[in-house]
Design an enzyme around this catalytic site. Structure first.
Site, PDB file in Angstrom:
ATOM      1  N   GLU A   1     -14.346  -3.562  -0.438  1.00 48.36           N
ATOM      2  CA  GLU A   1     -13.440  -2.547  -0.139  1.00 48.36           C
ATOM      3  C   GLU A   1     -13.152  -1.293  -1.026  1.00 48.36           C
ATOM      4  O   GLU A   1     -12.503  -0.509  -0.523  1.00 48.36           O
ATOM      5  CB  GLU A   1     -12.384  -3.248   0.420  1.00 48.36           C
ATOM      6  CG  GLU A   1     -11.553  -4.039  -0.533  1.00 48.36           C
ATOM      7  CD  GLU A   1     -12.015  -5.725  -0.170  1.00 48.36           C
ATOM      8  OE1 GLU A   1     -10.990  -6.351  -0.393  1.00 48.36           O
ATOM      9  OE2 GLU A   1     -13.168  -5.567  -0.015  1.00 48.36           O
ATOM     10  N   ASN A   2     -13.439  -1.521  -2.222  1.00 47.93           N
ATOM     11  CA  ASN A   2     -13.184  -0.268  -3.123  1.00 47.93           C
ATOM     12  C   ASN A   2     -14.190   0.707  -3.307  1.00 47.93           C
ATOM     13  O   ASN A   2     -14.053   1.791  -3.971  1.00 47.93           O
ATOM     14  CB  ASN A   2     -13.354  -1.067  -4.667  1.00 47.93           C
ATOM     15  CG  ASN A   2     -14.439  -1.765  -5.145  1.00 47.93           C
ATOM     16  OD1 ASN A   2     -14.989  -2.459  -4.366  1.00 47.93           O
ATOM     17  ND2 ASN A   2     -14.970  -1.357  -6.385  1.00 47.93           N
TER      18      ASN A   2
END
Length: 216
Positions: A48-49
């Site tokens: 998700e980064n």
């Protein structure tokens, strides 16, 4: 009683990830799954980064401090992999573009509710991250967790007592003792570790189970 190690649990999850799947591996235990995916299978790991196309952990000494997953652990990037703004990454998660997410858990209810971001303890540090977005956005939610807490309490519960991450979102749970599907027919036990009977597993589990091995 023989229990699976964390690496054995990760290898077991990796077996169930199909060719061509887009998969998010949650912070903590699930990140180990990346090290057990066969190199000849095309599986797209998402973080998700803002990463897509992650590979296994780098060899010692070959870490790139600017190439990390959401848990700040060093990762590798496979050929064709890419990185992008985390806003785009969350749009992928919320838009239903991930086939599977693998998350850790403090509790899973018999209905598939998930509690994995906060125990409610006054000294605990809440860390929801992208778990809520993943739990409702991924097409399938796999959970990896020890079957029992360190105090010997079962992590399968009738109703979660910790703050919820998602409601009725979990499809399958992999523990150090069993593989269990959460269905409208109840908690279906697909596998037990070698040497563990279904009756003993039920004794350790505080909610009703149904013995339904794969293929039956």
């Amino acid at each position: 009683m023989i229990r699976l190690t964390r690496e054995q649990m990760a290898a077991r999850v990796a077996r169930d990830i199909p060719e061509g799947a887009y998969v998010n591996l949650g912070i903590g235990l699930p990140t180990r799954v990346a090290n057990h995916l066969a190199a000849d299978r095309e599986i797209f790991l998402h973080s998700e980064n803002g990463l897509l196309g992650m590979g296994p952990a780098p060899a010692p000494g070959e870490e790139d401090p600017e190439l990390i997953n959401a848990g700040k652990e060093p990762v590798t990037l496979l050929t064709g992999g890419c990185f992008f703004h985390h806003g785009d990454s969350f749009a992928m998660m919320r838009g239903g573009h991930l086939d599977i997410c693998v998350l850790g858990a403090f509790q899973v209810s018999e209905h598939g509710d998930l509690a994995n971001w906060h125990t409610g303890a006054p000294d605990a540090i809440p860390a929801v991250g992208g778990a809520m977005d993943l739990a409702i956005g991924a097409k399938q939610v796999f959970v990896m967790m020890e079957h029992l807490t360190k105090a010997g309490e079962c992590k399968f519960v009738a109703h979660c007592s910790y703050p919820l991450t998602g409601v009725r979102c979990v499809n399958r749970v992999y523990t150090d003792l069993a593989v269990i599907d959460i269905t409208a027919q109840g908690l279906l036990v697909r596998e037990c570790v070698d040497g563990l009977s279904f009756d003993e597993l039920q004794r350790l589990t505080t909610v009703p189970l149904v013995w339904a091995p794969d293929g039956h």
